[in-house]
Design an enzyme around this catalytic site. Structure first.
Site, PDB file in Angstrom:
ATOM      1  N   ASN A   1       0.872  -1.180   0.000  1.00 33.29           N
ATOM      2  CA  ASN A   1       0.000   0.000   0.000  1.00 33.29           C
ATOM      3  C   ASN A   1       0.902   1.220   0.000  1.00 33.29           C
ATOM      4  O   ASN A   1       1.494   1.552   1.019  1.00 33.29           O
ATOM      5  CB  ASN A   1      -0.899  -0.042   1.246  1.00 33.29           C
ATOM      6  CG  ASN A   1      -1.730   1.223   1.394  1.00 33.29           C
ATOM      7  OD1 ASN A   1      -1.776   2.055   0.483  1.00 33.29           O
ATOM      8  ND2 ASN A   1      -2.379   1.381   2.540  1.00 33.29           N
ATOM      9  N   TRP A   2       1.005   1.841  -1.163  1.00 35.95           N
ATOM     10  CA  TRP A   2       1.927   2.992  -1.284  1.00 35.95           C
ATOM     11  C   TRP A   2       1.378   4.238  -0.599  1.00 35.95           C
ATOM     12  O   TRP A   2       2.092   5.232  -0.462  1.00 35.95           O
ATOM     13  CB  TRP A   2       2.188   3.305  -2.756  1.00 35.95           C
ATOM     14  CG  TRP A   2       2.934   2.238  -3.503  1.00 35.95           C
ATOM     15  CD1 TRP A   2       3.347   1.003  -3.024  1.00 35.95           C
ATOM     16  CD2 TRP A   2       3.387   2.302  -4.870  1.00 35.95           C
ATOM     17  NE1 TRP A   2       4.005   0.316  -4.013  1.00 35.95           N
ATOM     18  CE2 TRP A   2       4.046   1.085  -5.154  1.00 35.95           C
ATOM     19  CE3 TRP A   2       3.283   3.275  -5.857  1.00 35.95           C
ATOM     20  CZ2 TRP A   2       4.608   0.821  -6.415  1.00 35.95           C
ATOM     21  CZ3 TRP A   2       3.854   3.013  -7.112  1.00 35.95           C
ATOM     22  CH2 TRP A   2       4.506   1.790  -7.375  1.00 35.95           C
ATOM     23  N   LYS A   3       0.120   4.227  -0.245  1.00 35.57           N
ATOM     24  CA  LYS A   3      -0.526   5.416   0.349  1.00 35.57           C
ATOM     25  C   LYS A   3      -0.318   6.627  -0.580  1.00 35.57           C
ATOM     26  O   LYS A   3      -0.269   6.459  -1.791  1.00 35.57           O
ATOM     27  CB  LYS A   3      -0.011   5.633   1.768  1.00 35.57           C
ATOM     28  CG  LYS A   3      -0.136   4.339   2.604  1.00 35.57           C
ATOM     29  CD  LYS A   3       0.077   4.516   4.058  1.00 35.57           C
ATOM     30  CE  LYS A   3      -0.106   3.163   4.758  1.00 35.57           C
ATOM     31  NZ  LYS A   3      -0.004   3.226   6.198  1.00 35.57           N
TER      32      LYS A   3
ATOM     33  N   HIS B   1      -9.371   1.037   4.948  1.00 35.51           N
ATOM     34  CA  HIS B   1      -8.092   1.247   5.649  1.00 35.51           C
ATOM     35  C   HIS B   1      -8.313   2.192   6.829  1.00 35.51           C
ATOM     36  O   HIS B   1      -9.115   3.119   6.744  1.00 35.51           O
ATOM     37  CB  HIS B   1      -7.059   1.826   4.670  1.00 35.51           C
ATOM     38  CG  HIS B   1      -5.676   1.809   5.255  1.00 35.51           C
ATOM     39  ND1 HIS B   1      -5.256   2.749   6.156  1.00 35.51           N
ATOM     40  CD2 HIS B   1      -4.656   0.931   5.109  1.00 35.51           C
ATOM     41  CE1 HIS B   1      -4.009   2.465   6.528  1.00 35.51           C
ATOM     42  NE2 HIS B   1      -3.620   1.361   5.894  1.00 35.51           N
TER      43      HIS B   1
ATOM     44  N   GLU C   1      -6.701   4.602   7.877  1.00 39.93           N
ATOM     45  CA  GLU C   1      -6.480   6.023   7.579  1.00 39.93           C
ATOM     46  C   GLU C   1      -7.714   6.634   6.920  1.00 39.93           C
ATOM     47  O   GLU C   1      -7.999   7.819   7.104  1.00 39.93           O
ATOM     48  CB  GLU C   1      -5.226   6.169   6.704  1.00 39.93           C
ATOM     49  CG  GLU C   1      -3.963   5.971   7.533  1.00 39.93           C
ATOM     50  CD  GLU C   1      -2.781   5.398   6.792  1.00 39.93           C
ATOM     51  OE1 GLU C   1      -2.758   5.439   5.552  1.00 39.93           O
ATOM     52  OE2 GLU C   1      -1.864   4.878   7.477  1.00 39.93           O
TER      53      GLU C   1
ATOM     54  N   GLU D   1      -5.017  -4.867  10.603  1.00 41.94           N
ATOM     55  CA  GLU D   1      -4.009  -3.839  10.814  1.00 41.94           C
ATOM     56  C   GLU D   1      -4.298  -3.098  12.118  1.00 41.94           C
ATOM     57  O   GLU D   1      -5.150  -2.187  12.146  1.00 41.94           O
ATOM     58  CB  GLU D   1      -4.009  -2.825   9.659  1.00 41.94           C
ATOM     59  CG  GLU D   1      -3.686  -3.435   8.306  1.00 41.94           C
ATOM     60  CD  GLU D   1      -3.121  -2.398   7.340  1.00 41.94           C
ATOM     61  OE1 GLU D   1      -2.037  -2.648   6.813  1.00 41.94           O
ATOM     62  OE2 GLU D   1      -3.746  -1.345   7.148  1.00 41.94           O
TER      63      GLU D   1
ATOM     64  N   GLY E   1       2.893   2.316  10.761  1.00 44.80           N
ATOM     65  CA  GLY E   1       3.890   3.377  10.623  1.00 44.80           C
ATOM     66  C   GLY E   1       4.618   3.740  11.905  1.00 44.80           C
ATOM     67  O   GLY E   1       5.264   4.782  11.983  1.00 44.80           O
TER      68      GLY E   1
ATOM     69  N   SER F   1       3.766  -2.072  10.252  1.00 51.39           N
ATOM     70  CA  SER F   1       5.210  -2.117  10.487  1.00 51.39           C
ATOM     71  C   SER F   1       5.869  -3.426  10.073  1.00 51.39           C
ATOM     72  O   SER F   1       6.823  -3.878  10.705  1.00 51.39           O
ATOM     73  CB  SER F   1       5.527  -1.785  11.955  1.00 51.39           C
ATOM     74  OG  SER F   1       5.130  -0.453  12.258  1.00 51.39           O
TER      75      SER F   1
ATOM     76  N   GLY G   1       3.020  -1.074   4.232  1.00 49.66           N
ATOM     77  CA  GLY G   1       3.007   0.346   3.898  1.00 49.66           C
ATOM     78  C   GLY G   1       4.405   0.815   3.516  1.00 49.66           C
ATOM     79  O   GLY G   1       4.889   0.561   2.411  1.00 49.66           O
TER      80      GLY G   1
HETATM   81  P1  13P Z   1       3.278   0.477   7.572  1.00 55.61           P
HETATM   82  O1  13P Z   1       3.784  -0.828   6.949  1.00 55.61           O
HETATM   83  O2  13P Z   1       3.990   1.670   7.062  1.00 55.61           O
HETATM   84  O3  13P Z   1       3.229   0.358   9.056  1.00 55.61           O
HETATM   85  O4  13P Z   1       1.771   0.647   7.071  1.00 55.61           O
HETATM   86  C1  13P Z   1       0.893  -0.410   7.167  1.00 55.61           C
HETATM   87  C2  13P Z   1      -0.342  -0.083   6.417  1.00 55.61           C
HETATM   88  O5  13P Z   1      -1.098   0.783   6.802  1.00 55.61           O
HETATM   89  C3  13P Z   1      -0.598  -0.817   5.169  1.00 55.61           C
HETATM   90  O6  13P Z   1      -1.889  -0.605   4.712  1.00 55.61           O
END
Ligand code: 13P
Length: 251
Positions: free
Chosen positions: A12-14, A100, A102, A170, A176, A214, A235
């Site tokens: 997930n590149w966000k 997600h 977020e 998650e 993150g 993470s 992420g």
């Molecule tokens: P990180 O791997 O940066 O913790 O993010 C996880 C995430 O939200 C994937 O959707």
């Protein structure tokens, strides 16, 4: 009958990626995939919507899958700035992340909204990756399993099958932050998710459950070895080809 669960490593590149660096990244991933020759696991990248078509065109024939990070519940209409599941499909996506954390926090997406988006994914012929996870306060209050159960029951539409659903666990506090639950905690959460899924679909044993939060090359092997973990939703580490390939190797 339960289907074999092929591990899925999803990136997930966000809100990261411009065309040039993204093309370099997926070129490296496609090269790594070709070199490894994996057919026993799937690799997926979910770039920002602006790059779905560019990336899909670039990886055609490589085996690398492309997905969206979100979609609207409707197929089209007066929804300025939104993107439908049909548009993602048209741009070359095979999957879409829905719910997600977020988006749940930034955009106020409820379980009902997430459920409608998962239905939209089916309508368009996309595989939805439905995300659930507890906050730190919920975990500290001992509510983790109850929260996961509520989110799952509210977010997964009727009619789910093993081929049409992926669930990503998650923990919000692990995203993150460099923090992860213990392997035992991940296994307990995933076992509970599969049990709850048993009440939602006859094919619960075949639904792939991803862990996210993470994940990196150095911790992937132990997290992916936890019971009922069928892959990872990655992420930050998915923006680095060597890290992402190391995670895929651990699957
Ligand atoms: P990180 O791997 O940066 O913790 O993010 C996880 C995430 O939200 C994937 O959707």
């Amino acid at each position: 009958m339960a289907r074999a669960r092929r591990p899925l490593i999803a990136g997930n590149w966000k809100m990261n990626g411009l065309a040039s660096d993204s093309l370099a990244l997926v070129k490296e991933l496609a090269g790594g995939l070709k070199q490894a020759g994996w057919t026993d696991r799937e690799l997926l990248v979910c770039p920002p919507a602006t790059l779905v078509r560019t990336v899909a065109d670039a990886v055609k024939g490589s085996g690398l899958l492309v997905g969206g990070q979100n979609c609207h519940a409707k197929a089209s209409g007066a929804h300025t700035g939104d993107i439908s599941a049909e548009m993602l499909k048209d741009a070359g996506a095979a999957c879409v992340i829905v719910g997600h954390s977020e988006r749940r926090s930034d955009c106020g997406e409820t379980d009902a909204v997430v459920r409608a988006k998962a239905e939209a994914a089916w309508r368009a012929g996309l595989l939805p990756i439905v995300c659930i996870g507890e906050t730190l306060a919920e975990r500290e209050a001992g509510k983790t399993l109850a929260v996961l159960e509520t989110q799952l029951k509210g977010s997964v539409p009727d009619g789910a099958t093993a081929a049409r659903l992926v669930v990503a666990y998650e923990p919000v506090w692990a995203i993150g932050t460099g923090k992860t639950p213990t392997v035992a905690e991940v296994a307990a959460a995933h076992a509970h998710i599969r049990k709850v899924l048993g009440g939602l679909t006859a094919e619960a044993a075949g639904v792939r459950l991803l862990y996210g939060g993470s994940v990196k090359g150095s911790n992937a092997a132990e997290l992916l070895a936890a019971g009922d973990v069928d892959g990872a939703l990655v992420g930050g580490a998915s923006l680095n080809a060597a890290e992402f390939l190391a995670i895929a190797k651990a699957a």
